[in-house]
Design a protein around this motif. Structure first.
Motif, PDB file in Angstrom:
ATOM      1  N   PRO A  10       0.764  -1.113   0.180  1.00  0.00           N
ATOM      2  CA  PRO A  10       0.028  -0.140   0.166  1.00  0.00           C
ATOM      3  C   PRO A  10       0.771   1.436   0.030  1.00  0.00           C
ATOM      4  CG  PRO A  10      -0.020  -1.154   1.785  1.00  0.00           C
ATOM      5  CD  PRO A  10       0.891  -1.895   1.422  1.00  0.00           C
ATOM      6  N   SER A  11       1.381   1.653  -1.516  1.00  0.00           N
ATOM      7  CA  SER A  11       1.896   3.335  -1.037  1.00  0.00           C
ATOM      8  C   SER A  11       1.594   3.681  -2.586  1.00  0.00           C
ATOM      9  CB  SER A  11       3.504   2.594  -1.521  1.00  0.00           C
ATOM     10  OG  SER A  11       3.617   2.008  -2.001  1.00  0.00           O
ATOM     11  N   ARG A  12       1.945   5.056  -2.323  1.00  0.00           N
ATOM     12  CA  ARG A  12       0.952   5.829  -3.430  1.00  0.00           C
ATOM     13  C   ARG A  12       2.441   6.453  -4.117  1.00  0.00           C
ATOM     14  NH1 ARG A  12      -2.550   9.444  -4.924  1.00  0.00           N
ATOM     15  NH2 ARG A  12      -2.170  11.897  -5.561  1.00  0.00           N
ATOM     16  N   VAL A  13       2.066   6.663  -5.551  1.00  0.00           N
ATOM     17  CA  VAL A  13       3.583   7.043  -6.284  1.00  0.00           C
ATOM     18  C   VAL A  13       2.625   8.112  -7.093  1.00  0.00           C
ATOM     19  CG1 VAL A  13       5.341   6.380  -7.682  1.00  0.00           C
ATOM     20  CG2 VAL A  13       4.708   4.869  -6.517  1.00  0.00           C
ATOM     21  N   ARG A  14       3.630   8.962  -6.752  1.00  0.00           N
ATOM     22  CA  ARG A  14       3.619  10.580  -7.625  1.00  0.00           C
ATOM     23  C   ARG A  14       4.868  10.943  -9.411  1.00  0.00           C
ATOM     24  NH1 ARG A  14       2.797  12.570 -11.450  1.00  0.00           N
ATOM     25  NH2 ARG A  14       1.687  14.742 -11.813  1.00  0.00           N
ATOM     26  N   PHE A  15       4.770  10.147 -10.266  1.00  0.00           N
ATOM     27  CA  PHE A  15       5.665  10.366 -10.788  1.00  0.00           C
ATOM     28  C   PHE A  15       6.076  11.222 -12.026  1.00  0.00           C
ATOM     29  CE2 PHE A  15       8.678   8.549 -14.379  1.00  0.00           C
ATOM     30  CZ  PHE A  15       9.791   7.715 -14.030  1.00  0.00           C
ATOM     31  N   GLY A  16       7.086  11.617 -12.987  1.00  0.00           N
ATOM     32  CA  GLY A  16       6.780  12.650 -13.122  1.00  0.00           C
ATOM     33  C   GLY A  16       8.164  13.926 -13.193  1.00  0.00           C
ATOM     34  N   ARG A  17       7.430  15.257 -14.126  1.00  0.00           N
ATOM     35  CA  ARG A  17       8.702  15.546 -14.308  1.00  0.00           C
ATOM     36  C   ARG A  17       8.166  17.209 -13.276  1.00  0.00           C
ATOM     37  NH1 ARG A  17      10.510  17.502 -19.672  1.00  0.00           N
ATOM     38  NH2 ARG A  17      11.609  19.153 -18.607  1.00  0.00           N
ATOM     39  N   GLY A  18       8.724  17.946 -12.496  1.00  0.00           N
ATOM     40  CA  GLY A  18       8.077  18.716 -12.033  1.00  0.00           C
ATOM     41  C   GLY A  18       7.686  18.509 -10.618  1.00  0.00           C
ATOM     42  N   THR A  19       7.433  16.919 -10.041  1.00  0.00           N
ATOM     43  CA  THR A  19       6.169  17.130  -9.646  1.00  0.00           C
ATOM     44  C   THR A  19       6.502  17.096  -7.704  1.00  0.00           C
ATOM     45  OG1 THR A  19       7.221  14.827  -8.969  1.00  0.00           O
ATOM     46  CG2 THR A  19       5.752  14.232 -10.730  1.00  0.00           C
ATOM     47  N   ILE A  20       7.955  17.749  -7.605  1.00  0.00           N
ATOM     48  CA  ILE A  20       8.008  18.273  -6.476  1.00  0.00           C
ATOM     49  C   ILE A  20       6.769  19.413  -5.608  1.00  0.00           C
ATOM     50  CG2 ILE A  20       9.610  19.861  -6.832  1.00  0.00           C
ATOM     51  CD1 ILE A  20      10.288  17.224  -3.553  1.00  0.00           C
ATOM     52  N   SER A  21       6.186  19.617  -6.690  1.00  0.00           N
ATOM     53  CA  SER A  21       5.348  21.289  -6.570  1.00  0.00           C
ATOM     54  C   SER A  21       4.034  20.490  -5.749  1.00  0.00           C
ATOM     55  CB  SER A  21       5.377  22.118  -7.669  1.00  0.00           C
ATOM     56  OG  SER A  21       4.299  21.041  -8.921  1.00  0.00           O
ATOM     57  N   GLU A  22       4.067  19.700  -5.901  1.00  0.00           N
ATOM     58  CA  GLU A  22       2.664  19.017  -5.170  1.00  0.00           C
ATOM     59  C   GLU A  22       3.152  18.337  -4.010  1.00  0.00           C
ATOM     60  OE1 GLU A  22       1.837  16.249  -7.936  1.00  0.00           O
ATOM     61  OE2 GLU A  22       1.595  16.696  -9.799  1.00  0.00           O
ATOM     62  N   LEU A  23       4.417  18.571  -3.110  1.00  0.00           N
ATOM     63  CA  LEU A  23       4.511  18.476  -2.124  1.00  0.00           C
ATOM     64  C   LEU A  23       3.763  17.837  -0.738  1.00  0.00           C
ATOM     65  CD1 LEU A  23       6.618  16.934  -0.586  1.00  0.00           C
ATOM     66  CD2 LEU A  23       7.667  18.938  -0.582  1.00  0.00           C
ATOM     67  N   GLY A  24       2.903  19.836  -0.918  1.00  0.00           N
ATOM     68  CA  GLY A  24       2.531  19.970   0.342  1.00  0.00           C
ATOM     69  C   GLY A  24       0.877  19.641   0.320  1.00  0.00           C
ATOM     70  N   SER A  25       0.896  19.497  -1.405  1.00  0.00           N
ATOM     71  CA  SER A  25      -0.634  18.782  -1.478  1.00  0.00           C
ATOM     72  C   SER A  25      -0.926  16.963  -0.906  1.00  0.00           C
ATOM     73  CB  SER A  25      -1.593  18.790  -3.066  1.00  0.00           C
ATOM     74  OG  SER A  25      -0.390  17.983  -3.646  1.00  0.00           O
ATOM     75  N   GLU A  26       0.429  16.783  -1.032  1.00  0.00           N
ATOM     76  CA  GLU A  26       0.862  14.982  -1.254  1.00  0.00           C
ATOM     77  C   GLU A  26       0.520  14.569   0.705  1.00  0.00           C
ATOM     78  OE1 GLU A  26       0.417  12.411  -2.579  1.00  0.00           O
ATOM     79  OE2 GLU A  26       0.019  13.744  -4.534  1.00  0.00           O
ATOM     80  N   LEU A  27       1.373  16.326   1.567  1.00  0.00           N
ATOM     81  CA  LEU A  27       2.211  15.486   2.179  1.00  0.00           C
ATOM     82  C   LEU A  27      -0.550  16.151   3.336  1.00  0.00           C
ATOM     83  CD1 LEU A  27       3.683  14.921   4.494  1.00  0.00           C
ATOM     84  CD2 LEU A  27       4.308  17.948   4.514  1.00  0.00           C
ATOM     85  N   ASP A  28      -0.517  17.037   2.843  1.00  0.00           N
ATOM     86  CA  ASP A  28      -1.973  17.135   3.296  1.00  0.00           C
ATOM     87  C   ASP A  28      -3.455  16.196   4.032  1.00  0.00           C
ATOM     88  OD1 ASP A  28      -1.746  19.834   3.794  1.00  0.00           O
ATOM     89  OD2 ASP A  28      -2.542  20.515   2.344  1.00  0.00           O
ATOM     90  N   LYS A  29      -2.543  15.036   2.602  1.00  0.00           N
ATOM     91  CA  LYS A  29      -3.585  14.268   2.060  1.00  0.00           C
ATOM     92  C   LYS A  29      -3.086  12.935   3.347  1.00  0.00           C
ATOM     93  CE  LYS A  29      -4.074  13.947  -2.433  1.00  0.00           C
ATOM     94  NZ  LYS A  29      -3.010  14.903  -3.482  1.00  0.00           N
ATOM     95  N   LEU A  30      -1.715  13.160   3.937  1.00  0.00           N
ATOM     96  CA  LEU A  30      -1.358  12.513   5.020  1.00  0.00           C
ATOM     97  C   LEU A  30      -2.040  12.429   6.268  1.00  0.00           C
ATOM     98  CD1 LEU A  30       2.385  11.467   3.628  1.00  0.00           C
ATOM     99  CD2 LEU A  30       0.527   9.750   3.530  1.00  0.00           C
TER     100      LEU A  30
END
Length: 357
Positions: A10-30
């Protein structure tokens, strides 16, 4: 009819270019509001950028992660976690940072968001390797599996060529050994072949395409596939040798894997013909042990253990340590052949199919 077991993780993966910009929203999901950034000293600049990006959601940083995850360093990090009132970990870097993040999670069960900047693959596994008193041990636990992984291809552009190739061959080792693991299965075999093929194509291309998004993307994708193999199966001789060398001699992790892998393949090849056929298909031809050795050599990555700090007098010590604890491997361990393998790896010999017959 096929008959096997495959356990997804059970892990979530975000793969691509510039995806570091989504850090805040991914942390919110946790549900994290006070995260601690974890990195090694060479990644301190990255850690600072993450602190600035997270703003008030960052409680602080610990930037002294070290290879092989020394237990005394983990205790220091845990003290900082308690002092800061942390509710999550954000790790950025390679195996050192991710290993420390996992060690923290083992003791606290805090959620982890990890951002790999190398191809080591630890981010996808429920495996923790740590060192105490010169002995490296590993354990599997769902507590150490990161909840979220952000792969950002752009973060790998500046990774030096030699480090990129060593890290990539380290990842390839996970896929290779998964092919002949006692608990392998067809799903893992598909991922392993895809991972090996992507890494075999991309690693040599980094010599002229270090900032090519397609080349870097293939390398990162290959490392992800290979890490999934490591997460889903047990490992054999290669990983046992590398853990012993790393724990006992404190040799650099990725370079040790790079040097040992061709020899471990040559050692096991007579007993794993089906796996060898898959690797040949992924690489487009035979001589697979020599091909991996040549990738490293052509990119100025060390191919001899003596060049990364091992003394010739250490060969007998490591042989004894490897032979002292039996473990699963498709070809039974023979002390004389293991000593020959270590001697050859120490000297930088290019192995072929007949080296360990």
């Amino acid at each position: 009819m096929l008959n096997f077991t495959y356990q997804s993780l059970p892990s979530r993966v975000r793969f691509g270019r510039g995806t570091i910009s989504e850090l805040g929203s991914e942390l919110d999901k946790l549900g994290c509001r006070r995260a601690m950034v974890v990195a090694s000293a060479p990644q301190a600049a990255h850690a600072q950028l993450l602190r600035e990006q997270l703003g008030g959601a960052c409680a602080g940083a610990f930037t002294r992660a070290a290879m092989h995850t020394p237990t005394e360093l983990t205790q220091e990090a845990l003290t900082e976690v308690a002092r800061l009132g942390v509710d999550g970990i954000v790790a950025i870097g390679g195996g050192s940072a991710i290993g420390l993040s996992k060690a923290i999670a083992l003791h606290t069960d805090l959620p982890q968001l990890v951002i790999p900047t190398t191809y080591a693959g630890s981010e996808m596994t429920p495996i923790l390797g740590q060192t105490e008193s010169g002995i490296k041990t590993t354990q599997r636990s769902p507590r150490v599996l990161p909840e979220t992984v952000i792969y950002d291809v752009e973060l790998t552009y500046s990774l030096p060529l030699a480090m990129s190739v060593a890290s990539g061959i380290n990842a390839m080792a996970h896929a290779v050994e998964a092919l002949y693991a006692s608990d392998t299965n067809p799903v893992v075999a598909q991922m392993a072949e895809a991972g090996i093929a992507a890494l075999y194509r991309s690693l040599p291309a980094l010599r002229t395409g270090a900032a090519d998004p397609e080349v870097r993307g293939q390398a990162l994708y290959g490392s992800w596939m290979s890490a999934m193999c490591l997460a889903s199966t047990s490992m054999g001789l290669h990983h046992k040798l590398c853990h012993t060398l790393g724990g006992a001699l404190n040799l650099p992790h990725a370079e040790t894997h790079t040097i040992v892998l061709p020899h471990a393949i040559a050692y096991n090849a007579p007993s794993v013909r089906d796996a060898v056929d898959v690797i040949k298909r992924a690489m487009g031809g035979g001589g697979i042990a020599g091909r991996i050795h040549d990738i490293a050599s052509s990119c100025d990555v060390p191919v001899a253990l003596r060049d990364i700090g091992m003394r010739e007098s250490d060969i007998d010590k490591v042989t004894d340590l490897v032979m002292s604890k039996p473990y699963a491997n498709p070809r039974p361990l023979d002390a004389g052949l293991i000593r020959r393998l270590l001697t050859n790896a120490w000297s930088g010999l290019r192995p072929d199919h007949s080296t360990y017959l």
